[in-house]
Design a protein around this motif. Sequence first.
Motif, mmCIF file in Angstrom:
data_model
loop_
_atom_site.group_PDB
_atom_site.id
_atom_site.type_symbol
_atom_site.label_atom_id
_atom_site.label_comp_id
_atom_site.label_asym_id
_atom_site.label_seq_id
_atom_site.Cartn_x
_atom_site.Cartn_y
_atom_site.Cartn_z
ATOM 1 N N GLY A 1 0.847 -1.196 0.000
ATOM 2 C CA GLY A 1 0.000 0.000 0.000
ATOM 3 C C GLY A 1 0.874 1.234 0.000
ATOM 4 N N LEU A 2 0.676 2.121 -0.969
ATOM 5 C CA LEU A 2 1.562 3.270 -1.145
ATOM 6 C C LEU A 2 0.773 4.567 -1.156
ATOM 7 C CD1 LEU A 2 3.760 1.819 -4.046
ATOM 8 C CD2 LEU A 2 4.285 1.785 -1.605
ATOM 9 N N HIS B 1 -1.049 8.607 3.305
ATOM 10 C CA HIS B 1 0.206 8.256 3.971
ATOM 11 C C HIS B 1 0.016 7.991 5.464
ATOM 12 C CE1 HIS B 1 4.528 8.067 4.626
ATOM 13 N NE2 HIS B 1 4.432 8.985 5.565
ATOM 14 N N ALA C 1 -1.430 4.494 6.201
ATOM 15 C CA ALA C 1 -0.668 3.314 5.787
ATOM 16 C C ALA C 1 -0.040 2.612 6.980
ATOM 17 C CB ALA C 1 0.404 3.712 4.782
ATOM 18 N N THR D 1 4.949 -0.501 2.714
ATOM 19 C CA THR D 1 4.493 0.834 2.341
ATOM 20 C C THR D 1 5.696 1.741 2.144
ATOM 21 O OG1 THR D 1 2.908 2.604 2.847
ATOM 22 C CG2 THR D 1 4.263 1.817 4.670
#
Length: 477
Positions: free
Chosen positions: A137-138, A167, A170, A182
């Motif tokens: 997950g980015l 962000h 994450a 991440t």
Amino acid sequence: MLVSAFAQAQNVTVGAKHFTEGYILSEIMAQLLEANGFTVDRKYNLGGTMVCYKALERGEIDVYPEYTGTLSFEILAAAKNLSVNDINAQLKTQKLAIAQPYGFSNTYALVVPDKWSREKGVRNISDLQSHPEAKIGLSYEFLKRQDGWENLAKAYTLLQTPVGLEHGLAYSALVENKIEVTDAYSTDGEIVKHHLVVLNDDQKFFPDYLATSFFREDLDPKAQKVLEALTETITPSEMQAMNAAVLFEKKNFQQVAAGFLKDKKLVNDAAAENTSIVPDLLVKTGVHLRLTFISLLLAMLVAIPLGIVLYWNPVPARYVLYAVGLLQTIPSIALLAIFIPLTGIGEVPAVAALFLYALLPMVRNTYTGLQGIDPVLKKVAVGMGMNKTQRMKMLELPLAMPFILSGIRTAAVISVGTATLAAFIGAGGLGEYIVTGLALNNTSLILRGAIPAAVLAIAIEMLFEVIEQIAKPKYLK
């Protein structure tokens, strides 16, 4: 103090991206400037890199913290990481410049939970080649950056398909085992807190991201001199500690920035702490209401006459309603972004977007309300010798008023909710709490914005109930 009272009456607008370190560095700059006599306007939560850059280019902000790697690859589209002198040489044509770095590099990195790293034997980014099943997950910006996922995946031959995440969320996803990898900033306070492993960049893909002040060349020379005092004052461990203080010690940006400036003897006294949230909440609520009601008033001035014109000319009505309805299908944040190149950041694009969203319920309800009037009544009015204008004023508008008010009411409630997104483009309002809370994964901060926004929506509903009862013709009550 670095600059004397000569700086009085000078105004400087400081911007910030919506992530923890950006807030802290911007607040350090803002307090340092204020301590040296400058008046500072703060425009925080300015979305991603390009939003801040365009705001700086247009003169809507004067300075914000940026990183040499981001300047090299994202803003200047260079093929390699540039030095400070090379960056300044290329920025000169745009009348922009950067200062000497603060002393730390906050490079991008990929992080994984320590337990997963040990179980899978993953210590380097290249080790991910052997784990195509890894859930990644980015952050949305990292997915699209030149120095982000797409080119990183090519460099390391990574076949995983990542999902996009805010962000700040994450890290929660990592802790809850919803993802396993991440992107992170190397000075993030969460890395130590959550026992994460920073994967070794064994192909040296990521450049140095030296933090610095990015400003307009026409920024007051005295202000530039003040900001130079930050050169080589922050170590990587100090920056990580400041990030952690905000995230886990429940300190706010103002407290952390003030403590840093005092410790480094850059100011005589730390900024006074305002423990009450009420004044700030009232200001943000006032901004929120202003955005909502200006856009609502403009929409009424356009939508109601347009609905009347469509009633008089029903042939194009379907197509106009389709066109207005199409605006509702555009995601709110996308519509706001569309306006930035045209109007810049701030309240103007926010009001423009809210105006467009308010059109559909008002136009449709005005048109439907007028169309639904009993034809017999219309024939009676014609038989009495009333012309078109008289019929509209004395019969049709009064009868259609409940529908029209219902459209305005719907538009008002939609606007209150959508206005929270205006914080992403520096328009302020209650959305600032929500955006900041998302960046910090701070539920209480999110609720500080969400609950008042919900209360405003309920209050508007109740207000319009009263207005509808007053405006309803007696024979319909």
